[in-house]
Design a protein around this motif. Structure first.
Motif, PDB file in Angstrom:
ATOM      1  N   SER A   1      -4.011  -3.611   8.193  1.00  0.00           N
ATOM      2  CA  SER A   1      -5.411  -3.210   8.427  1.00  0.00           C
ATOM      3  C   SER A   1      -5.861  -2.130   7.453  1.00  0.00           C
ATOM      4  O   SER A   1      -7.012  -2.105   7.035  1.00  0.00           O
ATOM      5  N   ALA A   2      -4.942  -1.219   7.103  1.00  0.00           N
ATOM      6  CA  ALA A   2      -5.276  -0.108   6.214  1.00  0.00           C
ATOM      7  C   ALA A   2      -5.147  -0.480   4.743  1.00  0.00           C
ATOM      8  O   ALA A   2      -5.467   0.327   3.871  1.00  0.00           O
ATOM      9  N   GLY A   3      -4.646  -1.681   4.466  1.00  0.00           N
ATOM     10  CA  GLY A   3      -4.453  -2.094   3.076  1.00  0.00           C
ATOM     11  C   GLY A   3      -3.310  -1.358   2.403  1.00  0.00           C
ATOM     12  O   GLY A   3      -3.305  -1.178   1.186  1.00  0.00           O
ATOM     13  N   VAL A   4      -2.322  -0.929   3.195  1.00  0.00           N
ATOM     14  CA  VAL A   4      -1.170  -0.196   2.677  1.00  0.00           C
ATOM     15  C   VAL A   4      -0.018  -1.175   2.514  1.00  0.00           C
ATOM     16  O   VAL A   4       0.312  -1.918   3.450  1.00  0.00           O
ATOM     17  N   LYS A   5       0.577  -1.172   1.339  1.00  0.00           N
ATOM     18  CA  LYS A   5       1.706  -2.057   1.069  1.00  0.00           C
ATOM     19  C   LYS A   5       2.907  -1.633   1.915  1.00  0.00           C
ATOM     20  O   LYS A   5       3.283  -0.462   1.936  1.00  0.00           O
TER      21      LYS A   5
ATOM     22  N   TRP B   1       4.968  11.206   5.585  1.00  0.00           N
ATOM     23  CA  TRP B   1       3.619  11.760   5.666  1.00  0.00           C
ATOM     24  C   TRP B   1       2.563  10.660   5.672  1.00  0.00           C
ATOM     25  O   TRP B   1       1.543  10.771   6.351  1.00  0.00           O
ATOM     26  N   LEU B   2       2.807   9.568   4.951  1.00  0.00           N
ATOM     27  CA  LEU B   2       1.891   8.428   4.989  1.00  0.00           C
ATOM     28  C   LEU B   2       1.871   7.821   6.394  1.00  0.00           C
ATOM     29  O   LEU B   2       0.798   7.541   6.949  1.00  0.00           O
ATOM     30  N   LEU B   3       3.047   7.628   6.982  1.00  0.00           N
ATOM     31  CA  LEU B   3       3.132   7.088   8.341  1.00  0.00           C
ATOM     32  C   LEU B   3       2.421   8.005   9.336  1.00  0.00           C
ATOM     33  O   LEU B   3       1.780   7.534  10.275  1.00  0.00           O
ATOM     34  N   SER B   4       2.516   9.293   9.119  1.00  0.00           N
ATOM     35  CA  SER B   4       1.829  10.254   9.973  1.00  0.00           C
ATOM     36  C   SER B   4       0.310  10.131   9.806  1.00  0.00           C
ATOM     37  O   SER B   4      -0.433  10.115  10.784  1.00  0.00           O
ATOM     38  N   GLU B   5      -0.156  10.033   8.565  1.00  0.00           N
ATOM     39  CA  GLU B   5      -1.586   9.877   8.300  1.00  0.00           C
ATOM     40  C   GLU B   5      -2.141   8.594   8.905  1.00  0.00           C
ATOM     41  O   GLU B   5      -3.294   8.554   9.349  1.00  0.00           O
ATOM     42  N   LEU B   6      -1.312   7.544   8.957  1.00  0.00           N
ATOM     43  CA  LEU B   6      -1.728   6.265   9.524  1.00  0.00           C
ATOM     44  C   LEU B   6      -1.676   6.265  11.058  1.00  0.00           C
ATOM     45  O   LEU B   6      -2.075   5.299  11.691  1.00  0.00           O
ATOM     46  N   GLY B   7      -1.175   7.355  11.632  1.00  0.00           N
ATOM     47  CA  GLY B   7      -1.095   7.457  13.082  1.00  0.00           C
ATOM     48  C   GLY B   7       0.071   6.696  13.687  1.00  0.00           C
ATOM     49  O   GLY B   7       0.076   6.412  14.881  1.00  0.00           O
ATOM     50  N   LEU B   8       1.066   6.374  12.869  1.00  0.00           N
ATOM     51  CA  LEU B   8       2.229   5.620  13.343  1.00  0.00           C
ATOM     52  C   LEU B   8       3.344   6.514  13.872  1.00  0.00           C
ATOM     53  O   LEU B   8       4.198   6.057  14.627  1.00  0.00           O
ATOM     54  N   ILE B   9       3.363   7.754  13.431  1.00  0.00           N
ATOM     55  CA  ILE B   9       4.322   8.743  13.920  1.00  0.00           C
ATOM     56  C   ILE B   9       3.589  10.064  14.072  1.00  0.00           C
ATOM     57  O   ILE B   9       2.504  10.246  13.520  1.00  0.00           O
TER      58      ILE B   9
END
Length: 158
Positions: A21-25, A70-78
């Protein structure tokens, strides 16, 4: 607290959906880093995640682990835990829960409490800012450290 295979699988599916959904690889490294946090009940810090993932991906760098976390945190996954000046700990359990922190060994464990979930916040918080989320963090000695403490106290008292 051990994480069930069902919860891990659910978290992995959620990771794929959010990244798409976020277009993140969703790279192999990001997948393994998230898997390590998702399956851990100990709320690992970046160095612990790095050590575990490095066993599966020997070429991974600590920098890659930090950037992915930090990317996972920004995406709200952790989410992150603990004081910002200490080593940040990461948690993939996004269900409403609270934490116990051992002041001796640093163990962090999840616990669930409807009573804590329903705590009424004081009006005085509005003067500070708007609340997005809350959780209770209980601090003390874990069972293992408490047993050592009691055992050492008994030896000194004998």
């Amino acid at each position: 607290m051990k994480t069930s295979k069902r919860d891990i699988e659910r978290r992995m599916v959620h990771l794929e959906q959010v990244c798409q959904s976020a277009g993140v690889k969703l790279t192999h490294q990001r997948l393994e880093i998230f898997r390590e946090v998702a399956q851990s009940g100990s709320h690992p810090d970046a160095e612990t995640v790095y050590g575990a993932v490095r066993k599966r991906i020997p070429t991974i760098s600590l920098d890659t682990v930090y950037r992915a976390l930090w990317l996972l945190s920004e995406l709200g996954l952790i989410t992150t835990l603990g004081p910002p000046r200490e080593r940040t700990r990461f948690d993939a359990n996004l269900r409403r829960h609270h934490h116990f922190v051992c002041r001796q060994c640093g163990l962090i464990g999840d616990f669930y409490s409807n009573a804590f979930d329903e705590l009424r916040l004081p009006q005085s918080l509005k003067a500070i800012g708007s609340i997005e989320t809350t959780h209770v963090e209980a601090r003390g000695l874990c069972c293992k450290c408490n047993n050592k403490h009691v055992s050492n106290s008994n030896r000194r008292g004998s």
